[in-house]
Design an enzyme around this catalytic site. Structure first.
Site, PDB file in Angstrom:
ATOM      1  N   LYS A 136      -1.780   8.504  -4.080  1.00  0.00           N
ATOM      2  CA  LYS A 136      -0.804   7.419  -3.871  1.00  0.00           C
ATOM      3  C   LYS A 136      -0.339   7.481  -2.431  1.00  0.00           C
ATOM      4  O   LYS A 136      -0.376   8.546  -1.804  1.00  0.00           O
ATOM      5  CB  LYS A 136       0.387   7.599  -4.805  1.00  0.00           C
ATOM      6  CG  LYS A 136       1.187   6.334  -5.016  1.00  0.00           C
ATOM      7  CD  LYS A 136       0.588   5.458  -6.106  1.00  0.00           C
ATOM      8  CE  LYS A 136       1.272   4.113  -6.163  1.00  0.00           C
ATOM      9  NZ  LYS A 136       0.811   3.320  -7.315  1.00  0.00           N
ATOM     10  N   ASP A 176       0.444  -1.921  -4.524  1.00  0.00           N
ATOM     11  CA  ASP A 176       1.540  -1.499  -5.409  1.00  0.00           C
ATOM     12  C   ASP A 176       2.740  -2.345  -4.974  1.00  0.00           C
ATOM     13  O   ASP A 176       2.554  -3.409  -4.361  1.00  0.00           O
ATOM     14  CB  ASP A 176       1.812   0.012  -5.263  1.00  0.00           C
ATOM     15  CG  ASP A 176       2.757   0.550  -6.346  1.00  0.00           C
ATOM     16  OD1 ASP A 176       2.326   0.677  -7.502  1.00  0.00           O
ATOM     17  OD2 ASP A 176       3.936   0.817  -6.048  1.00  0.00           O
TER      18      ASP A 176
HETATM   19  P1  NDP Z   1       5.549  -6.196  -6.801  1.00  0.00           P
HETATM   20  O1  NDP Z   1       5.985  -5.813  -5.443  1.00  0.00           O
HETATM   21  O2  NDP Z   1       4.580  -7.299  -6.968  1.00  0.00           O
HETATM   22  O3  NDP Z   1       6.824  -6.531  -7.704  1.00  0.00           O
HETATM   23  C1  NDP Z   1       7.852  -5.620  -7.892  1.00  0.00           C
HETATM   24  C2  NDP Z   1       8.952  -6.286  -8.689  1.00  0.00           C
HETATM   25  O4  NDP Z   1       9.928  -5.315  -9.023  1.00  0.00           O
HETATM   26  C3  NDP Z   1       9.670  -7.376  -7.900  1.00  0.00           C
HETATM   27  O5  NDP Z   1      10.153  -8.344  -8.787  1.00  0.00           O
HETATM   28  C4  NDP Z   1      10.813  -6.577  -7.258  1.00  0.00           C
HETATM   29  O6  NDP Z   1      11.930  -7.366  -6.878  1.00  0.00           O
HETATM   30  C5  NDP Z   1      11.177  -5.652  -8.400  1.00  0.00           C
HETATM   31  N1  NDP Z   1      11.821  -4.447  -7.897  1.00  0.00           N
HETATM   32  C6  NDP Z   1      11.364  -3.613  -6.931  1.00  0.00           C
HETATM   33  N2  NDP Z   1      12.247  -2.630  -6.703  1.00  0.00           N
HETATM   34  C7  NDP Z   1      13.274  -2.860  -7.538  1.00  0.00           C
HETATM   35  C8  NDP Z   1      14.498  -2.202  -7.791  1.00  0.00           C
HETATM   36  N3  NDP Z   1      14.844  -1.088  -7.119  1.00  0.00           N
HETATM   37  N4  NDP Z   1      15.327  -2.725  -8.746  1.00  0.00           N
HETATM   38  C9  NDP Z   1      14.997  -3.842  -9.426  1.00  0.00           C
HETATM   39  N5  NDP Z   1      13.850  -4.524  -9.230  1.00  0.00           N
HETATM   40  C10 NDP Z   1      13.003  -4.032  -8.305  1.00  0.00           C
HETATM   41  O7  NDP Z   1       4.999  -4.842  -7.462  1.00  0.00           O
HETATM   42  P2  NDP Z   1       4.064  -4.657  -8.746  1.00  0.00           P
HETATM   43  O8  NDP Z   1       4.346  -5.725  -9.732  1.00  0.00           O
HETATM   44  O9  NDP Z   1       2.699  -4.441  -8.267  1.00  0.00           O
HETATM   45  O10 NDP Z   1       4.587  -3.252  -9.299  1.00  0.00           O
HETATM   46  C11 NDP Z   1       5.632  -3.148 -10.255  1.00  0.00           C
HETATM   47  C12 NDP Z   1       5.555  -1.799 -10.932  1.00  0.00           C
HETATM   48  O11 NDP Z   1       4.294  -1.662 -11.590  1.00  0.00           O
HETATM   49  C13 NDP Z   1       5.660  -0.586 -10.010  1.00  0.00           C
HETATM   50  O12 NDP Z   1       6.291   0.459 -10.707  1.00  0.00           O
HETATM   51  C14 NDP Z   1       4.214  -0.226  -9.763  1.00  0.00           C
HETATM   52  O13 NDP Z   1       4.060   1.137  -9.374  1.00  0.00           O
HETATM   53  C15 NDP Z   1       3.629  -0.482 -11.145  1.00  0.00           C
HETATM   54  N6  NDP Z   1       2.192  -0.659 -11.202  1.00  0.00           N
HETATM   55  C16 NDP Z   1       1.580  -1.646 -10.484  1.00  0.00           C
HETATM   56  C17 NDP Z   1       0.229  -1.827 -10.590  1.00  0.00           C
HETATM   57  C18 NDP Z   1      -0.471  -2.977  -9.935  1.00  0.00           C
HETATM   58  O14 NDP Z   1      -1.645  -3.184 -10.248  1.00  0.00           O
HETATM   59  N7  NDP Z   1       0.177  -3.765  -9.107  1.00  0.00           N
HETATM   60  C19 NDP Z   1      -0.609  -0.906 -11.373  1.00  0.00           C
HETATM   61  C20 NDP Z   1       0.143   0.042 -12.163  1.00  0.00           C
HETATM   62  C21 NDP Z   1       1.484   0.171 -12.029  1.00  0.00           C
HETATM   63  P3  NDP Z   1      12.105  -7.837  -5.337  1.00  0.00           P
HETATM   64  O15 NDP Z   1      11.149  -8.976  -5.170  1.00  0.00           O
HETATM   65  O16 NDP Z   1      13.541  -8.226  -5.249  1.00  0.00           O
HETATM   66  O17 NDP Z   1      11.762  -6.648  -4.490  1.00  0.00           O
END
Ligand code: NDP
Length: 455
Positions: A136, A176
């Site tokens: 990571k 991510d």
């Molecule tokens: P994105 O950046 O596309 O989206 C993240 C989302 O989470 C946004 O809506 C963001 O809001 C919100 N968010 C981020 N930080 C916080 C916080 N501290 N409190 C509340 N909301 C928050 O990321 P992903 O969708 O790719 O990833 C989301 C999760 O899934 C992570 O944990 C990631 O590690 C996990 N994941 C992702 C994979 C992938 O294929 N993308 C694979 C496996 C796991 P805002 O826009 O306001 O920042």
């Protein structure tokens, strides 16, 4: 699997001692401690009668990354001011394949978060059945409010250092939080330029340059496929269920989309500012608007209410909204003990984790104590990295599979992960998917490490 009282006591004492040592060696890394603790509390009792693993000190070796690379990232903003960030790549374990795992660009990124993510990735990748090790990386760079030019210059500067540590047979990063299609494109473009080669060293690429169909959807779709498998064990399915989703990024968007495909009703989504509750349901038209808002306009989820109605709850999370099924898809530790109690009290009977480690250990205990269906991130969100593995295969073969073909393989992989979890997690009538995922993920990596001897 249950131990005799004496053996359990011995395992508890060992776990306590092990965690004290781990915390001492990794001071100030609470997320890493949490991820290891959640894993070790299942693995330590499992090791009780397995002397070979104990003699080889497998657990101590697994919790120490192969290496951590830290580097300076210098770039200039639109006002021509010099900016400095810190880039990191944690190459955690490559026992069963090249390091594989995403890059996170977020203001809170630190070594604790990247080590927890890298550690979990090792076992998640093992569960997919594909030959992928775990890693990571990321940077304490906040893409919010940055222009495309600034993001491009940052990504190019980041890759100018990272490129020497990665490669198609060494380490294959992906996206991510904060690293989506735009960032992956800038990163891959710079890698290709520096190496003067076109190899599948990054996944999540655009379709025109080696990306795989379904990769964008894979984590969210996989999370729902896993939920459907869990529901199937109780003769139930998604149709007609009220679902709450947190987040509105990549994982949340496609979790919501697949829930809609399967007849679920999605009533919440969120971002770091708060959550929206639409009691009428977020249908396909509204979801398409959200996807455009988040991926193109880069707006805030609060804007939904002006367009479509419903309520916006500033600074809050959605766990108080009554539901049947819950999908935490935003970030780590977004679902705490009290939230878990509220969910259970309101009749929620399934939680499938789209995000990494969204539930605290205390929240997980509430779900397990109440015997609801709980799909931990390692298993439930493995679909993204699984399709990344399929993207690597397509790149290596210079082929491009159809949408249906990739989706079918994703579904099959999620089913296999479910079967592995059931195999190791069955506890009478109840399936402890946390233990199932931890042990099934552990065994394959541990056996490879044993086979290599001491290193
Ligand atoms: P994105 O950046 O596309 O989206 C993240 C989302 O989470 C946004 O809506 C963001 O809001 C919100 N968010 C981020 N930080 C916080 C916080 N501290 N409190 C509340 N909301 C928050 O990321 P992903 O969708 O790719 O990833 C989301 C999760 O899934 C992570 O944990 C990631 O590690 C996990 N994941 C992702 C994979 C992938 O294929 N993308 C694979 C496996 C796991 P805002 O826009 O306001 O920042």
């Amino acid at each position: 699997m249950s131990l005799s009282k004496t053996h359990q006591k011995h395992a508890d004492a060992y776990l306590e001692k092990f965690m004290i040592g781990l915390k001492r060696r990794n001071r100030g890394q609470p997320e890493f401690h949490q991820a290891v603790h959640e894993f070790a509390r299942d693995v330590v009792p499992f090791l009780d009668d397995k002397q070979a693993y104990k003699d080889a000190r497998i657990l101590d070796r697994m919790t120490e990354p192969d290496r951590v690379i830290v580097f300076r990232v210098c770039w200039t903003d639109d006002a021509n001011k010099v900016r400095v960030n810190r880039g990191t790549r944690v190459q955690f374990n490559n026992s069963i394949g090249p390091y594989k795992g995403g890059l996170r660009f977020h203001k809170n990124v630190n070594i604790s978060i990247l080590k927890f993510l890298g550690f979990e990735q090792v076992f998640k990748n093992s569960l997919t059945t594909l030959p992928m090790g775990g890693g990571k990386g990321g940077a304490n760079f906040n893409p919010h409010g940055k222009s495309d030019g600034e993001v491009m210059r940052f990504c190019q500067a980041f890759m100018t250092e990272l490129y020497r540590h990665i490669g198609p047979n060494t380490d294959i990063p992906a996206g991510d939080i904060g690293v989506g299609a735009r960032e992956v494109s800038y990163l891959f473009g710079q890698y290709k330029r520096l190496r003067n080669e076109f190899t599948g060293t990054i996944t999540g690429k655009g379709l025109a340059f080696g990306g795989s169909l379904i990769r964008t959807e894979a984590t969210g779709y996989g999370c729902v496929y896993f939920a459907r498998e869990m529901l199937g064990t109780r003769g139930d399915d998604v149709k007609g269920k009220t679902c709450i989703v947190s987040g509105s990024g990549n994982v949340a968007q496609y979790t919501a989309e697949k829930l809609l495909h399967l007849g679920g009703k999605v009533v919440t989504m969120s971002d770091s500012g708060g959550f929206l509750h639409d009691p009428n349901g977020i249908d396909e038209e509204k979801l398409a608007w959200i996807i455009d808002l988040k991926t193109v306009k880069r707006g805030r989820i609060s804007e939904y209410v002006e367009k479509w109605g419903g309520e916006y709850h500033k600074g809050k999370r959605p766990w108080g909204v009554p539901c049947d099924l819950a999908f935490p898809c935003a970030t780590q530790n977004e679902l705490e003990e009290d939230d878990a109690k509220t969910l259970v009290a309101n009749g929620c009977h399934l939680v499938s984790e789209g995000a990494n480690m969204p539930s605290t250990i205390e929240a997980i205990n509430v779900f397990l104590d109440n015997k609801i269906l709980f799909g931990p991130a390692k298993a439930a969100n493995a679909g993204g990295v699984a399709v990344s593995g399929l993207e690597q295969s397509q790149n290596a073969m210079r082929l491009s599979w159809s949408r249906e073909e990739v989706d079918l393989q994703l579904l099959e992989i999620m089913k296999k992960i479910h079967v592995s979890c059931v195999g190791q997690g069955k506890d009478g009538d109840f399936i402890n998917y946390v233990r199932g995922a931890n042990i099934a993920g552990f065994v394959k990596v541990a056996d490879a490490m044993l086979a290599y001897g001491v290193h």
